[in-house]
Design an enzyme around this catalytic site. Structure first.
Site, PDB file in Angstrom:
ATOM      1  N   GLY A 114      12.676   0.728 -78.399  1.00 58.26           N
ATOM      2  CA  GLY A 114      11.427   1.253 -78.932  1.00 58.26           C
ATOM      3  C   GLY A 114      10.284   1.416 -77.958  1.00 58.26           C
ATOM      4  O   GLY A 114       9.258   2.001 -78.305  1.00 58.26           O
ATOM      5  N   GLU A 163      17.834  -3.095 -76.605  1.00 55.43           N
ATOM      6  CA  GLU A 163      18.577  -1.839 -76.811  1.00 55.43           C
ATOM      7  C   GLU A 163      17.687  -0.644 -76.468  1.00 55.43           C
ATOM      8  O   GLU A 163      17.390   0.185 -77.332  1.00 55.43           O
ATOM      9  CB  GLU A 163      19.011  -1.730 -78.285  1.00 55.43           C
ATOM     10  N   PRO A 164      17.261  -0.518 -75.224  1.00 52.19           N
ATOM     11  CA  PRO A 164      16.358   0.582 -74.900  1.00 52.19           C
ATOM     12  C   PRO A 164      17.093   1.904 -74.772  1.00 52.19           C
ATOM     13  O   PRO A 164      18.233   1.957 -74.309  1.00 52.19           O
ATOM     14  CB  PRO A 164      15.772   0.170 -73.545  1.00 52.19           C
ATOM     15  N   GLY A 165      16.469   2.964 -75.215  1.00 51.54           N
ATOM     16  CA  GLY A 165      17.027   4.306 -75.041  1.00 51.54           C
ATOM     17  C   GLY A 165      16.004   5.171 -74.330  1.00 51.54           C
ATOM     18  O   GLY A 165      16.092   5.452 -73.137  1.00 51.54           O
ATOM     19  N   ARG A 174      13.071  17.707 -81.252  1.00 49.31           N
ATOM     20  CA  ARG A 174      11.994  16.739 -81.500  1.00 49.31           C
ATOM     21  C   ARG A 174      10.678  17.373 -81.967  1.00 49.31           C
ATOM     22  O   ARG A 174      10.090  16.882 -82.937  1.00 49.31           O
ATOM     23  CB  ARG A 174      11.767  15.853 -80.270  1.00 49.31           C
ATOM     24  N   TYR A 196       9.731  15.975 -85.562  1.00 47.78           N
ATOM     25  CA  TYR A 196       8.677  14.955 -85.654  1.00 47.78           C
ATOM     26  C   TYR A 196       7.298  15.483 -85.298  1.00 47.78           C
ATOM     27  O   TYR A 196       6.334  14.714 -85.284  1.00 47.78           O
ATOM     28  CB  TYR A 196       8.948  13.794 -84.687  1.00 47.78           C
ATOM     29  N   CYS A 226      15.061  31.421 -86.577  1.00 46.44           N
ATOM     30  CA  CYS A 226      14.349  31.880 -87.768  1.00 46.44           C
ATOM     31  C   CYS A 226      13.774  30.717 -88.562  1.00 46.44           C
ATOM     32  O   CYS A 226      14.186  30.452 -89.697  1.00 46.44           O
ATOM     33  CB  CYS A 226      15.291  32.682 -88.648  1.00 46.44           C
ATOM     34  N   GLU A 227      12.865  29.981 -87.947  1.00 47.13           N
ATOM     35  CA  GLU A 227      12.157  28.883 -88.595  1.00 47.13           C
ATOM     36  C   GLU A 227      10.776  28.825 -87.962  1.00 47.13           C
ATOM     37  O   GLU A 227      10.660  28.900 -86.735  1.00 47.13           O
ATOM     38  CB  GLU A 227      12.827  27.521 -88.306  1.00 47.13           C
ATOM     39  N   TYR A 238      16.939  11.829 -76.921  1.00 45.62           N
ATOM     40  CA  TYR A 238      16.917  12.563 -78.185  1.00 45.62           C
ATOM     41  C   TYR A 238      16.698  14.063 -77.950  1.00 45.62           C
ATOM     42  O   TYR A 238      16.077  14.737 -78.763  1.00 45.62           O
ATOM     43  CB  TYR A 238      15.853  11.969 -79.131  1.00 45.62           C
TER      44      TYR A 238
END
Ligand SMILES: *Cc1c(COP(=O)(O)O)cnc(C)c1O
Length: 404
Positions: free
Chosen positions: A233, A268-270, A307, A311, A338-339, A367
């Site tokens: 996190g 658990e770092p990403g 992303r 988000y 098309c969004e 991500y």
């Protein structure tokens, strides 16, 4: 990443060269940056000697996992697929932890068969299922239990995971009940208390609250845990205005905690390991001017980097060739999908851009590729690894024939 004679470089390679040779969109990683991030993370927590398990969901490229393994990290996986990929990268089973709220029976069976370090269970039903399988196989399974500490991580709402309204982990009451119930189980050994309160956390205070909750609940439970898994996190600086995460403070908080509890810490770092290692190289297809805006239409889209659409998150965009000429209009950098949410960035004023020019979307290592899809039947981008003067493809661009 830096400019040399107005050209953008990653390590010692011109980004323009990579874009021309391998086409766009392409994810482009710096190996040196990856190594530095891991070494810095290790240095920051040296005094508490934690086990570091890289969060494979943030980036599951095999070559990247191999590099991460070389530097001593294990893996935090959330599916059988990620477990297979971690194993394929050579990560040893005693450095693999398995998280997730919905592990299916075959995934649990596989984890049990492989004797991974810990299955971090997230519900009573899951623990019963693990016990059932352990009995069937006549084996002992080491598990962690994920606690939902009801902490507001003060991050984007959609990536908060530690509040009661979030689906993750057990409430304190359920947690204590489970500990009691499985205390004398011959098949399930509760070795670990795990938490993960969210992602892109830039303030240490939510972690301080989290540790205080852990301290209390461990005392209340009187259970002896071998491991406390604090999840990941830690945030990075996507924007200059974001303050840097205070690792020293976090380490001090954990050091104090360890004076009272003799446990091994797992992280658990990403994002903090891989996010700022990569940029997404993309070419401008068209530029469309309206009275209000200049739409810069890129060949990268939300299927390549989701992303911002998912988000509303921020990624800076820079040109591959810098110039002093400016255009003051509002620039919307968008993809061809098309969004309406297929938009990466809106900025007031940018340097003068032309069709066919290239730009780079920054800090996309976490991500980014792992969240990509074939939406609109678009083939997935290629991934390139740069090391000093050399560069190579670490994942080939998908061909239409792969997906049609
Ligand atoms: C996603 C996730 C992580 C990694 O989070 P980052 O913000 O990328 O460090 C760690 N642990 C669990 C359980 C996760 O779901």
């Amino acid at each position: 990443m830096y400019f040399n004679k107005n050209k953008l470089f990653i390590e010692k390679v011109s980004c323009l060269k990579i874009a021309r040779e391998f086409g766009t969109p392409s994810y482009c990683y710096s190996l040196n940056r990856l190594k530095n991030n891991i070494r810095n993370f290790q240095r920051n927590f040296k005094t508490i000697s934690p086990l570091l398990c890289f969060s494979v969901k943030s980036n599951s490229n095999l070559q990247i996992l191999k590099e991460i393994k070389k530097l001593g990290m294990g893996a935090d996986v959330v599916s059988k697929g990620e477990m297979l990929q971690a194993l394929k990268a050579g990560i040893s089973t005693n450095k693999i932890v398995f998280s997730g709220v919905g592990k299916k029976t075959d995934e649990l069976e596989f984890a049990i068969k492989k004797k991974i370090l810990l299955i971090n269970a997230e519900s009573e039903s899951e623990i019963y299922e693990i016990e059932r399988l352990a009995k069937l196989k006549k084996t002992i399974v080491n598990i962690g239990i994920r606690l939902n500490p009801n902490i507001d991580a003060k991050t984007l709402k959609k990536i908060s995971t530690g509040k009661h309204e979030d689906k993750f982990g057990l409430t304190e009451k359920a947690f204590l009940n489970v500990l009691k119930y499985f205390k004398d189980s011959n098949f399930v050994k509760i070795k670990c208390l795990s938490v993960h309160i969210g992602s892109q956390i830039t303030d240490y205070k939510p972690y301080l609250k989290m540790i205080n909750v852990l301290d209390k609940i461990i005392k209340k439970s009187k259970h002896l845990f071998d491991y406390i898994d604090l999840g990941g996190g830690m945030g990075i600086q996507y924007e200059k205005k974001t303050k840097l995460f205070n690792y020293k403070k976090y380490r001090e908080i954990i050091s104090n905690f360890l004076k009272k509890h003799k446990v091994k810490i797992i992280f658990e770092p990403g994002r903090s390991i891989i996010a700022n290692c990569a940029m997404l190289l993309t070419q401008i297809i068209y530029i469309k001017n309206t009275s209000k805006k200049r739409f810069v239409i890129l060949d990268a889209a939300m299927n390549d980097l989701m992303r911002p659409a998912l988000y509303g998150s921020y990624h800076n965009i820079i040109p591959l060739v810098k110039s002093n000429k400016k255009n003051k209009k509002i620039h919307d950098f968008v993809g061809p999908i098309c969004e309406t949410t297929d938009k990466f960035l809106s900025v007031k004023g940018f340097q003068k851009l032309n069709e066919k020019d290239y730009v780079a979307i920054l800090d996309v290592g976490a991500y980014g590729m792992s969240l990509s899809s074939n939406y609109n039947l678009r083939p997935k981008a290629s991934e390139i690894m740069v090391e000093k003067k050399s560069f190579k493809v670490i994942l080939k661009r998908q061909k239409l024939s792969n997906i049609i």
